[in-house]
Design an enzyme around this catalytic site. Sequence first.
Site, mmCIF file in Angstrom:
data_model
loop_
_atom_site.group_PDB
_atom_site.id
_atom_site.type_symbol
_atom_site.label_atom_id
_atom_site.label_comp_id
_atom_site.label_asym_id
_atom_site.label_seq_id
_atom_site.Cartn_x
_atom_site.Cartn_y
_atom_site.Cartn_z
ATOM 1 C CG HIS A 88 -2.224 -0.886 1.400
ATOM 2 N ND1 HIS A 88 -3.268 -0.892 1.883
ATOM 3 C CD2 HIS A 88 -2.685 -1.608 0.141
ATOM 4 C CE1 HIS A 88 -3.932 -1.659 1.651
ATOM 5 N NE2 HIS A 88 -3.654 -2.313 0.482
ATOM 6 C CE1 TYR A 98 -7.163 0.370 4.368
ATOM 7 C CE2 TYR A 98 -5.954 2.523 4.239
ATOM 8 C CZ TYR A 98 -5.927 1.222 4.463
ATOM 9 O OH TYR A 98 -4.711 0.513 4.151
ATOM 10 C CD GLU A 140 -1.444 1.339 4.850
ATOM 11 O OE1 GLU A 140 -2.295 2.332 4.777
ATOM 12 O OE2 GLU A 140 -1.900 -0.016 4.464
ATOM 13 C CD GLN A 205 3.781 -2.718 -6.591
ATOM 14 O OE1 GLN A 205 3.556 -3.755 -7.074
ATOM 15 N NE2 GLN A 205 3.324 -1.599 -6.485
ATOM 16 C CB THR A 271 15.449 -9.686 -8.736
ATOM 17 O OG1 THR A 271 14.117 -10.113 -8.490
ATOM 18 C CG2 THR A 271 15.679 -9.851 -10.280
ATOM 19 C CB VAL A 381 3.726 -13.094 -4.472
ATOM 20 C CG1 VAL A 381 2.947 -12.825 -5.670
ATOM 21 C CG2 VAL A 381 3.462 -14.505 -3.748
#
Length: 390
Positions: A88, A98, A140, A205, A271, A381
């Site tokens: 996030h 939210y 966060e 990402q 990586t 992942v």
Amino acid sequence: MLSPKSFPFIEATLPIIAERISSITPNFYNRLFAAHPELLDGIFSRSNQKNGTQQQALAGSIAVFATYLVKHPGTAPETMLARVAHKHTSLGVAEEQYPIVYKHLFDAIAEDLGDALTPEIADAWTEVYWLMAHALIKIEKGLYAQQANAGIYAPWKLVERAETGVDSVILSFEPADGTPVTVAKPGQFVSVRMPMADGLRQVRQYTLSNDVEHARRTITVKLDVNGEFSPVIHNNLEIGGVIELSNPYGDLVIDNEGSPLVIATAGIGCTPSAAALQTLAAHGSTRKITVLHADQEITTWPLREQMLESIGKLPGATLSTWFERGELPEGLNAQSGYMDLAAALSEDAQVYLCGPLPFMNAVRTQALEAGIPAERIHYEVFGPDVWLAA
């Protein structure tokens, strides 16, 4: 903690919601983007919407969180929450979003369940949502506060480009302005935001694969000829080009010292391990490290030279490789076929996995069968974490 009032309603309806949530989430996203199309510009991936992985990831996170509240009262799934929070923050998700998600998610739930959604059940699931939301918001805020700057993205200029393996390219960026640079950790990733052919910005990402502790950002991108994002990077991004990169995030970080370490990767999944091995070597780590890598053949292995150089500098490191085809190379303890972890595992090992989901599922099963506790098996992942529920 789930309140005593809500607990029996969540316990009773969890099987139904868990079964229905994968049908509810597509409706939720349709409602969300109809009301807020701006969220597709630089936050949500439309490719992940089309292939369904984003819906699966959201459904899995809700089901895991609610199940955890029922099975482990008074606690929360910290690992899952941290993983979601890091993703996030790399996208710039804000607290004020939210309530927007809540409205459209619960409208979708109400439409799906109809009269079965009583006020008591709705109130109980509302409590679950906000318990999860407030936990994420707290994490966060902490992650944002750790950064060297208050921005979500900053401009970075491409200064080096090199091919590696097959259809993979190493890209190194330096700051294009005076934005303070956060020092990254090995295993972390950055979000890359770029406009597509139609002008809409999309985000992906990428794990930092080199130069982790320097004022550079180096990523390695494998071409997906059928994808939307990687062809733009491979075909359109030239030396001197400027793109937007986020601050570094991610909790799959490997320490310099500790118990024996087993790193098992396949394909472009190497990586994170390439960056970790480079950093471990730079810090003179003496940790016992077993590096396992599987690939189609020796020539398709991305970052091979970098990984071998790092392993050569680590006195406690060993390497084994597996290749599906081609002549087996000498000096790499190479075998044909698929990876076998059995000989590499010890009771106190920390295991890190990264690669295609079928690969990680297979090697994780091997580790569990060998007696490695699930909490000592870590994974990464690429894209939405559809493996979360597992």
